[in-house]
Motif scaffolding. Structure first.
Motif, PDB file in Angstrom:
ATOM      1  N   PHE A 275      53.975  24.831 -54.181  1.00  0.00           N
ATOM      2  CA  PHE A 275      52.717  25.045 -54.024  1.00  0.00           C
ATOM      3  C   PHE A 275      52.812  23.961 -52.198  1.00  0.00           C
ATOM      4  N   TRP A 276      53.171  22.995 -51.496  1.00  0.00           N
ATOM      5  CA  TRP A 276      53.312  22.375 -50.449  1.00  0.00           C
ATOM      6  C   TRP A 276      54.654  23.294 -49.536  1.00  0.00           C
ATOM      7  N   THR A 277      54.848  24.147 -49.861  1.00  0.00           N
ATOM      8  CA  THR A 277      55.847  24.936 -48.568  1.00  0.00           C
ATOM      9  C   THR A 277      54.463  25.836 -48.612  1.00  0.00           C
ATOM     10  N   GLU A 278      53.508  26.408 -49.679  1.00  0.00           N
ATOM     11  CA  GLU A 278      52.501  27.568 -49.210  1.00  0.00           C
ATOM     12  C   GLU A 278      51.479  26.996 -48.279  1.00  0.00           C
ATOM     13  N   ALA A 279      51.508  25.493 -48.485  1.00  0.00           N
ATOM     14  CA  ALA A 279      50.106  24.148 -48.110  1.00  0.00           C
ATOM     15  C   ALA A 279      50.445  24.041 -46.766  1.00  0.00           C
ATOM     16  N   ALA A 280      51.332  24.443 -46.415  1.00  0.00           N
ATOM     17  CA  ALA A 280      52.285  23.479 -45.237  1.00  0.00           C
ATOM     18  C   ALA A 280      51.131  23.705 -43.641  1.00  0.00           C
ATOM     19  N   PRO A 281      50.702  23.291 -42.921  1.00  0.00           N
ATOM     20  CA  PRO A 281      49.877  22.940 -41.313  1.00  0.00           C
ATOM     21  C   PRO A 281      51.101  24.293 -40.760  1.00  0.00           C
ATOM     22  N   PRO A 282      50.039  25.439 -39.838  1.00  0.00           N
ATOM     23  CA  PRO A 282      51.280  26.081 -38.645  1.00  0.00           C
ATOM     24  C   PRO A 282      51.692  24.748 -37.801  1.00  0.00           C
ATOM     25  N   PRO A 392      50.039  15.366 -47.163  1.00  0.00           N
ATOM     26  CA  PRO A 392      48.657  15.953 -45.822  1.00  0.00           C
ATOM     27  C   PRO A 392      47.929  17.006 -46.000  1.00  0.00           C
ATOM     28  N   MET A 393      47.123  16.653 -45.158  1.00  0.00           N
ATOM     29  CA  MET A 393      45.405  17.616 -45.469  1.00  0.00           C
ATOM     30  C   MET A 393      45.716  18.827 -43.937  1.00  0.00           C
ATOM     31  N   SER A 394      45.598  20.053 -44.339  1.00  0.00           N
ATOM     32  CA  SER A 394      45.669  21.032 -43.324  1.00  0.00           C
ATOM     33  C   SER A 394      43.969  21.850 -43.200  1.00  0.00           C
ATOM     34  N   VAL A 395      43.255  21.812 -42.739  1.00  0.00           N
ATOM     35  CA  VAL A 395      42.026  22.614 -42.911  1.00  0.00           C
ATOM     36  C   VAL A 395      41.961  23.233 -41.136  1.00  0.00           C
ATOM     37  N   MET A 417      45.603  19.578 -54.378  1.00  0.00           N
ATOM     38  CA  MET A 417      46.938  18.939 -54.941  1.00  0.00           C
ATOM     39  C   MET A 417      47.170  18.214 -55.346  1.00  0.00           C
ATOM     40  N   ALA A 418      45.935  18.064 -56.215  1.00  0.00           N
ATOM     41  CA  ALA A 418      45.553  16.868 -57.437  1.00  0.00           C
ATOM     42  C   ALA A 418      46.910  17.324 -58.351  1.00  0.00           C
ATOM     43  N   ALA A 419      46.975  18.506 -58.228  1.00  0.00           N
ATOM     44  CA  ALA A 419      48.151  18.749 -59.497  1.00  0.00           C
ATOM     45  C   ALA A 419      49.983  17.916 -59.040  1.00  0.00           C
ATOM     46  N   TYR A 420      49.567  17.812 -57.816  1.00  0.00           N
ATOM     47  CA  TYR A 420      51.659  17.659 -57.807  1.00  0.00           C
ATOM     48  C   TYR A 420      51.234  16.213 -56.526  1.00  0.00           C
ATOM     49  N   GLU A 421      50.554  14.673 -56.723  1.00  0.00           N
ATOM     50  CA  GLU A 421      50.446  14.421 -55.784  1.00  0.00           C
ATOM     51  C   GLU A 421      51.317  13.193 -56.211  1.00  0.00           C
ATOM     52  N   TRP A 422      52.099  13.366 -57.218  1.00  0.00           N
ATOM     53  CA  TRP A 422      52.930  12.472 -57.698  1.00  0.00           C
ATOM     54  C   TRP A 422      54.545  12.569 -56.482  1.00  0.00           C
TER      55      TRP A 422
END
Length: 719
Positions: A275-282, A392-395, A417-422
């Motif tokens: 998840f975080w790899t896909e959600a990483a900001p460019p 990290p938050m990216s939009v 991201m709530a499922a992985y906030e740990w």
């Protein structure tokens, strides 16, 4: 514990002897001597002889070793600042988040990083003994309050069987509240010493008059072991203990942080990593709230409007929406399926985008805090510990899209991201970082106050005892990010935002903060279903918000100024030590080292020839404590304060030369931490043929009045 260092008789080449006044823990004494021995493993062994002289009075004599080399000042510091602990009873692994916070605190000592505070007013009677007993009962029940990190290469958490709660009481005559708060922040907390929470009380007593000011209470705690959610949980439990005559019902809390770290170790990190790899900001995502000024004249030395001092250091500004503005903002955000937190994130994303100067879609990135308690772990909402996590938050901000669409995008990202906030931020950076990106946090952090339900205490039960307590207010902490925007609601229902920033990187941030306040007030008025991002930015440019009008010049806790939008702005003093060192008022948290005079006279002598008592400064002792001591001192001697760097014995000796040459009696004294410098001064006096003075050193918990009496006694002996 108070230590009096006596240099003995001429020629002063034998080790001094120490008078130990107060309860003596022989284990602490042995531990202190072992620490000194470890500093010189190849040197001659020191032996000691301890002799009791009645309750609370011992003498410590040292023998053997090279003459004059024993570090008596360091020993005095160690004895007056002992660990407040019992035995180690168990160890547990630390979470990745805790290790990251500890590493950052270690890398920036003395800066107050990750030290947060919670403050409130207590109206009505306060029983000091019950108050202290209630906190001690809480320490006995909560293992996190008896925890510390060990010194291993992979630090683990050590839980002790007993830790004394540190409750510091100050009289109402103690300078201003802002100085007390800043002093306690700068004093900091060492997460390697048990007791990650300290309580400071200004005023208070079992009997109060109707005209008496309220008692002010301050909790100071370290993020590596406690977060804001935890502090509020513990405060609620403290009220229970206070109402139960200082004894908290029930046994030790379980689950605790040890159980939580075991739960973390059982989690499958595969889905989280994906998840975080896909959600990483460019890589090109914008993260600075200031325009790129490459090639522009250097303005790094220019302070932000509304801040104090120049150059490096930390600035802090408080912005406040009124209760009406806050209610309007919340209703507007809710109408679009969002929250006040989402609205704040949207405003920040807009300002990051605006700083790029782009005309088309552009990704932006910042970090947001989560409570860490939205996880499937039993009773996690009642668990005090370090769980609050910056993620990290990216939009992608598109000027053609609508403001409600931006709110929805941020809301959906938060839900994803709530499922992985740990997962800790450091681990995410390890998965997604690139070689050309800094290893640590960069950009900005937006933190919206999350708190447990019913966290403000049992108001009816307290009222039955004639007590009313205000809701506690978070005062903000310096984090690893160059800029942190922390928001919370105050007692009146207003939204308070505390902005902490690195002046070296963010000079000129005041204008951006004024724009943020303007948008939070204006968006509920202007942003409808089809209002685009571009239209909002055009309005912002047309409004031409004047940062200098919004940012006042009041000190922290001041009255603030009412801005044109109805937003209050309260700048505060620098959190770093450099820019405040020359504080001309003489009443702040600094001592003004290097001023026109190297000695400050706190009180002149009452008659000639009676001698001088000289206070030796430390990095963590504020000026107001010395002023309190001067008001409490009853002896005829002059009372002065060295205005030299705390670690520079030579500078202290040079400053005292006129007094030494005058030949009057001299006594040195102060709070723990000045022992090395004070003893260095006495050695220089002896080496130059003078009579070395007595040194009186006491712990930080000792009141100014008690230290004054000890100094009076020492001055009588010296005379």
């Amino acid at each position: 514990m108070t230590v009096v260092v006596d240099p003995g008789e001429p020629p002063y080449d034998a080790p001094p002897f120490l008078e130990l006044r107060g309860p003596l823990d022989t284990r602490s004494l042995e531990a202190a001597l072992d620490r000194l021995a470890a500093r010189r493993p190849d040197g001659p062994a020191w032996q000691h002889r301890l002799r009791p002289h009645g309750p609370g009075l011992h003498t410590l004599r040292l023998t053997m070793g090279a003459p004059g080399e024993f570090p008596a000042g360091l020993l005095a510091d160690l004895l007056t600042d002992p660990p407040l602990t019992g035995r180690r009873v168990r160890t547990a692994g630390a979470s990745p988040l805790q290790l990251e916070l500890l590493a950052d605190a270690d890398a920036h000592p003395g800066t107050g990083r990750h030290v947060e505070q919670l403050a409130w007013d207590w109206h009505g009677p306060l029983d000091p003994e019950r108050f202290t007993a209630a906190w001690q009962s809480l320490f006995d029940r909560e293992s996190v309050l008896r925890s510390a990190f060990d010194d291993g290469p992979e630090p683990r958490i050590v839980v002790h069987d007993r830790v004394r709660a540190e409750v510091v009481r100050l009289p109402h005559s103690t300078e201003d509240w802002a100085s007390v708060v800043e002093y306690d922040r700068r004093r900091g907390l060492d997460p390697r010493r048990p007791g990650p929470l300290r309580v400071t009380v200004l005023g208070g007593g079992p009997v109060v008059s109707v005209t008496a000011p309220p008692t002010r209470v301050l909790l100071t705690y370290h993020h590596a072991l406690l977060d804001d959610w935890s502090a509020r949980l513990l405060l609620r439990e403290f009220y229970r203990a206070y109402l139960a005559d200082g004894v908290l019902p029930g046994g030790e809390r379980r689950p605790d942080m040890g159980d939580y770290t075991q739960w973390l170790a059982r989690q499958d990190i595969g889905p989280a990593r994906e998840f975080w790899t896909e959600a990483a900001p460019p890589p090109d995502a914008a993260h600075s709230p200031l325009p790129d000024t490459s090639g522009a004249p250097d303005t790094s030395g220019t302070p932000a409007p509304g801040s104090h001092g120049t150059g490096a250091g930390t600035g802090r500004t408080r912005l406040r929406l009124t209760a009406g503005q806050t209610a309007r903002l919340g209703a507007w955000a809710a109408g679009w399926g969002s929250t006040e937190s989402g609205a704040l994130q949207a405003v920040w994303a807009l300002l990051l985008y605006r700083a790029t100067g782009s005309a088309g879609p552009r990704p932006v990135r910042f970090s947001v805090t989560v409570s860490g308690r939205g996880i499937p772990f039993d009773s996690v909402e009642r668990l005090p510990g370090s769980l609050r996590n910056p993620l990290p938050m990216s939009v992608v901000v598109d000027p053609r899209s609508s403001v409600p669409a931006l709110l929805a995008l941020l809301r959906d990202r938060a839900l994803d991201m709530a499922a992985y906030e740990w997962v800790s931020a450091g681990r995410i950076r390890g998965w997604t970082g690139t070689p050309d990106r800094p290893a640590g946090p960069e950009g900005s952090l937006v933190a919206f106050d999350g708190r447990p339900r019913n966290a403000d205490g049992p108001a009816p039960e307290l009222a039955a005892r004639g007590i009313r307590v205000d809701p506690p207010e978070t005062l903000g902490a310096r984090t690893a990010f160059p800029l942190t925007l922390a928001a919370h609601h105050d007692e009146a229902g207003g939204l308070v935002m505390t902005v902490t920033y690195d002046r070296a990187q963010l000079a000129g941030i005041g204008g951006v903060l004024a724009h943020a306040a303007y948008l939070l007030d204006e968006l509920p008025r202007i942003a409808g279903e089809f209002t685009t991002v571009a239209e909002v930015l055009e309005l912002l440019s047309a409004a031409d918000v004047d940062a200098s009008a919004d940012m006042g010049t009041e000190a922290d806790m001041g009255t603030g100024v009412e801005a044109g939008t109805g937003v209050e702005a309260r700048p505060t003093t620098d959190d770093g030590t450099e820019s405040e060192a020359g504080d001309s008022t003489g009443t702040g948290t600094g001592t003004g080292f290097g001023g026109a005079s190297a000695i400050i006279t706190l009180r002149p002598s009452r008659k000639p020839g009676v001698g001088t008592v000289c206070l030796v400064p430390t990095h963590s002792t504020p000026r107001f404590r010395h002023d309190l001591l001067a008001r409490s001192y009853r002896g005829p001697e002059a009372l002065v304060l060295l205005d030299t760097p705390p670690d520079d014995a030579r500078a202290g000796y040079d400053a005292l030369r006129p007094l030494i040459d005058a030949g009057g009696p001299l006594v040195l004294g102060g709070f723990t931490g000045c022992g090395v410098a004070a003893y260095g001064i006495t050695r220089l006096i002896a080496e130059n043929g003078g009579r070395p003075p007595l040194i009186v050193l006491t712990g930080t918990a000792t009141s100014a009045a008690d230290l004054a009496r000890l100094l009076e006694s020492a001055a009588e002996r010296a005379g």
